[in-house]
Design a protein around this motif. Structure first.
Motif, PDB file in Angstrom:
ATOM      1  N   LEU A  96       0.862  -1.184   0.000  1.00 53.84           N
ATOM      2  CA  LEU A  96       0.000   0.000   0.000  1.00 53.84           C
ATOM      3  C   LEU A  96       0.898   1.233   0.000  1.00 53.84           C
ATOM      4  O   LEU A  96       1.568   1.535   0.991  1.00 53.84           O
ATOM      5  N   ASP A  97       0.910   1.966  -1.114  1.00 50.65           N
ATOM      6  CA  ASP A  97       1.887   3.040  -1.308  1.00 50.65           C
ATOM      7  C   ASP A  97       1.403   4.419  -0.889  1.00 50.65           C
ATOM      8  O   ASP A  97       2.221   5.329  -0.698  1.00 50.65           O
ATOM      9  N   THR A  98       0.088   4.600  -0.751  1.00 47.26           N
ATOM     10  CA  THR A  98      -0.428   5.938  -0.461  1.00 47.26           C
ATOM     11  C   THR A  98      -0.688   6.091   1.029  1.00 47.26           C
ATOM     12  O   THR A  98      -1.482   5.327   1.598  1.00 47.26           O
ATOM     13  N   PRO A  99      -0.045   7.064   1.714  1.00 41.72           N
ATOM     14  CA  PRO A  99      -0.266   7.240   3.154  1.00 41.72           C
ATOM     15  C   PRO A  99      -1.493   8.087   3.463  1.00 41.72           C
ATOM     16  O   PRO A  99      -1.989   8.841   2.607  1.00 41.72           O
ATOM     17  N   ASN A 100      -1.994   7.938   4.690  1.00 38.45           N
ATOM     18  CA  ASN A 100      -3.078   8.778   5.233  1.00 38.45           C
ATOM     19  C   ASN A 100      -4.365   8.691   4.419  1.00 38.45           C
ATOM     20  O   ASN A 100      -5.083   9.691   4.261  1.00 38.45           O
ATOM     21  N   VAL A 101      -4.653   7.516   3.872  1.00 40.12           N
ATOM     22  CA  VAL A 101      -5.919   7.276   3.185  1.00 40.12           C
ATOM     23  C   VAL A 101      -6.457   5.921   3.642  1.00 40.12           C
ATOM     24  O   VAL A 101      -5.734   5.092   4.203  1.00 40.12           O
ATOM     25  N   TYR A 102      -7.728   5.713   3.368  1.00 41.16           N
ATOM     26  CA  TYR A 102      -8.327   4.402   3.572  1.00 41.16           C
ATOM     27  C   TYR A 102      -8.248   3.597   2.269  1.00 41.16           C
ATOM     28  O   TYR A 102      -8.515   4.130   1.177  1.00 41.16           O
ATOM     29  N   TYR A 103      -7.865   2.352   2.381  1.00 39.72           N
ATOM     30  CA  TYR A 103      -7.866   1.419   1.266  1.00 39.72           C
ATOM     31  C   TYR A 103      -9.089   0.521   1.371  1.00 39.72           C
ATOM     32  O   TYR A 103      -9.475   0.100   2.460  1.00 39.72           O
ATOM     33  N   LYS A 135      -8.917   0.110  -4.253  1.00 39.40           N
ATOM     34  CA  LYS A 135      -9.177   1.525  -4.447  1.00 39.40           C
ATOM     35  C   LYS A 135      -8.968   2.236  -3.116  1.00 39.40           C
ATOM     36  O   LYS A 135      -8.893   1.602  -2.060  1.00 39.40           O
ATOM     37  N   THR A 136      -8.869   3.569  -3.169  1.00 36.40           N
ATOM     38  CA  THR A 136      -8.669   4.354  -1.950  1.00 36.40           C
ATOM     39  C   THR A 136      -9.757   5.418  -1.821  1.00 36.40           C
ATOM     40  O   THR A 136     -10.423   5.776  -2.792  1.00 36.40           O
ATOM     41  N   TYR A 137      -9.932   5.892  -0.582  1.00 38.81           N
ATOM     42  CA  TYR A 137     -10.782   7.058  -0.342  1.00 38.81           C
ATOM     43  C   TYR A 137     -10.201   7.835   0.830  1.00 38.81           C
ATOM     44  O   TYR A 137      -9.466   7.293   1.666  1.00 38.81           O
ATOM     45  N   SER A 138     -10.493   9.114   0.909  1.00 43.54           N
ATOM     46  CA  SER A 138      -9.860   9.999   1.881  1.00 43.54           C
ATOM     47  C   SER A 138     -10.528   9.902   3.250  1.00 43.54           C
ATOM     48  O   SER A 138     -11.653   9.405   3.376  1.00 43.54           O
ATOM     49  N   VAL A 139      -9.846  10.436   4.251  1.00 43.01           N
ATOM     50  CA  VAL A 139     -10.440  10.457   5.588  1.00 43.01           C
ATOM     51  C   VAL A 139     -11.651  11.375   5.615  1.00 43.01           C
ATOM     52  O   VAL A 139     -12.562  11.178   6.444  1.00 43.01           O
ATOM     53  N   ASP A 140     -11.700  12.366   4.740  1.00 41.03           N
ATOM     54  CA  ASP A 140     -12.877  13.245   4.676  1.00 41.03           C
ATOM     55  C   ASP A 140     -14.082  12.514   4.101  1.00 41.03           C
ATOM     56  O   ASP A 140     -15.231  12.809   4.462  1.00 41.03           O
ATOM     57  N   GLU A 141     -13.829  11.576   3.204  1.00 37.06           N
ATOM     58  CA  GLU A 141     -14.918  10.793   2.632  1.00 37.06           C
ATOM     59  C   GLU A 141     -15.404   9.721   3.595  1.00 37.06           C
ATOM     60  O   GLU A 141     -16.557   9.272   3.502  1.00 37.06           O
ATOM     61  N   ALA A 142     -14.538   9.304   4.520  1.00 38.63           N
ATOM     62  CA  ALA A 142     -14.918   8.291   5.508  1.00 38.63           C
ATOM     63  C   ALA A 142     -15.872   8.904   6.535  1.00 38.63           C
ATOM     64  O   ALA A 142     -15.782  10.097   6.852  1.00 38.63           O
TER      65      ALA A 142
END
Length: 511
Positions: A329-336, A350-357
């Motif tokens: 998992l290469d992208t930090p500070n996101v939800y996978y 896929k990923t989504y942001s903490v704001d989308e969570a």
């Protein structure tokens, strides 16, 4: 007349001291029957106990004349007890079953003590015995620190008409001394009723190599460890030789070693959702780039099944732990969000942001936005913590992660020490100075085998934007009022991490 009176007085005085033993009656009508001292048959003259524990002195006491009293004395333990049988029963007893329990102070530092047990009959004759009390009692069952989960399936997969050998790693501990390890696989030649002697040591590791025929079959398996006090810990599981199966549970492992898989109080590896036949969905918050993960159908080992990238085709999965490569998992500070299909050996990320969570919390953390009396008269800062009540949660408040408002930690600073054998009992809730319930709270799926947390607000105090459902799991079943009651296997310093969006938490070792 005076001379006769003196003779009678002397006669009864001698009777009272046990020196003169021919028949005589005292003023209460009791007579000397056999002139013998009482007989005391104690259950044991050596009792193993310990600080903060009880010991019980037991035995059968007899005397033809009648027992009047039993005295138990040990100055070092501040024990000075007289059991007056005449006072209790109104008359002496020719037979008495002694069972006297005494509690040793939890602060006691002595190593051994002698309790003097004295039996007195109505003639004044005494019989005394010493009982040795040593502080080496064993009050704790041995435990498996590493073993299959009780009731679980351990799967050995058929691959190309063969079954790879499986090495089951077992670790066990005891507060004093282990005696033996028992292993049994029903219906497997060479694996029945095996006993491994353990040389009186407090911890032991054993790698059990298992080779089974290449045919589909389930093997009931029993593993048991015994200490020298006869206490046991037993695990019953099923070793299943099969081709690909629809595993009931799947876990995401973000650690590199089996030691890390088994050093937590709960939460590692993280259970994910079983969303369809052979299909699973994982959601995971990635704190740093380069996180490596695998998927496991068993909690305590990367063997015998581990799903990772197929080295021949990185778009596919393999279940072979010798071949599987980690998903990175290469992208930090996101939800996978990761979907896997183990029948088709495919995955999708896929990923989504903490704001989308979203999470069930509708309050701003650490801000004066919580209506303490529910009438608008007083607003207090909103916090959540763990404890036996919303008031107790104030002593164990979580700190919010600086990058992810859904993620919380305890302690905020310093160390949190848990002791071996300690039994916790808590919920996660909002802090309330008066201990009011029912607002922002979580319960768990299983009190002693915690894998996930469900929102549990009886006030229906819920963020309207949350994608979840209050008091319901993802599959629609009800969240029950299960408190978190894990037992600490290995004492040490720990950290509690809780994700309100995922409904997942873990208590893991911390420096």
């Amino acid at each position: 007349m005076r001379t006769r009176f003196l003779k009678v007085s002397l006669l009864c005085a001698l009777f009272a001291t046990g020196v003169f033993v021919t028949g005589c009656s005292d003023d209460n009508g009791y007579s000397d029957v056999d002139g013998e001292s009482p007989v005391a048959v104690l259950k044991t003259n050596h009792i193993q106990s310990g600080a903060g524990h009880d010991f019980t002195i037991e035995g059968t006491l007899t005397d033809a004349d009648g027992i009047s009293a039993i005295k138990l004395e040990c100055a070092d333990l501040y024990l000075n007890k007289t059991i007056d049988l005449i006072e209790i029963y109104g008359e002496p007893q020719t037979s008495y079953d002694l069972s006297y329990k005494f509690s040793i102070s939890k602060d006691e530092v002595g190593e051994q003590f002698t309790v003097k047990v004295t039996v007195v009959d109505v003639g004044g004759r005494e019989t005394s015995q010493d009982v040795l009390i040593t502080m080496d009692g064993d009050f704790t069952d041995p435990v498996f620190a590493l073993a299959p989960q009780d009731g679980s399936f351990v799967t050995m997969l058929l691959r190309d008409g063969a079954v790879d050998p499986y090495e089951m790693k077992l670790q066990m501990t005891d507060d004093r001394a282990l005696k033996s390890l028992y292993l049994n696989i029903e219906g497997a030649a060479g694996y029945s009723d095996l006993v491994i002697d353990i040389d009186s040591i407090p911890s032991f590791e054993y790698n059990w190599r298992i080779e089974l025929p290449a045919e589909k079959k389930d093997y009931p398996t029993t593993i048991a460890v015994t200490d020298y006090a006869g206490r046991t810990d037993t695990v019953k599981c099923t070793i299943s030789v099969t081709d690909i199966i629809d595993f009931e549970k799947m876990y995401l492992a973000d650690v590199a070693t089996e030691a890390e898989l088994n050093s937590d109080v709960f939460g590692v590896p993280m259970v994910i959702n079983h969303v369809g036949e052979y299909q699973y969905k994982a959601r995971y918050y990635n704190k740093a780039a380069g996180t490596e993960i695998f998927f496991l159908p068993q909690k305590t080992s990367f063997n015998p099944v581990c799903f990772g990238l197929d080295p021949k085709d990185s778009n596919k999965l393999t279940s072979d732990p010798k071949l599987a490569k980690p998903i990175v998992l290469d992208t930090p500070n996101v939800y996978y969000e990761i979907d896997i299909n183990i029948q088709e050996s495919t995955y999708n990320i896929k990923t989504y942001s903490v704001d989308e969570a979203t999470s069930p919390i509708k309050y701003e953390y650490g801000k004066p936005c919580f209506d303490v009396w529910e009438n608008g008269s007083e607003m207090i800062d909103f916090y959540i913590g763990w404890g036996s009540s919303p008031q107790d949660a104030g002593a164990h408040l979580f700190v919010q992660d600086s990058n992810n408002p859904h993620l919380f930690y305890y302690p905020s600073e310093g160390t949190w020490t848990l002791s071996s054998g300690e039994e916790m009992n808590f919920i996660i809730s909002n802090y309330h100075p008066g201990g009011w319930w029912d607002h922002v709270e979580w319960r768990c799926d299983n009190s002693t085998e915690i894998e996930k947390f469900g929102y549990f607000s009886k006030k229906n105090d819920v963020n309207p934007n949350w994608e979840g459902t209050n008091m319901k799991w993802e599959d629609g079943s009800s969240v029950q009022d299960n408190w978190m009651k894990p037992v600490i296997v290995n004492g040490g310093n720990y950290r509690f991490e809780f994700d309100a969006h995922l409904g997942r938490g873990k208590i893991v070792p911390a420096n």
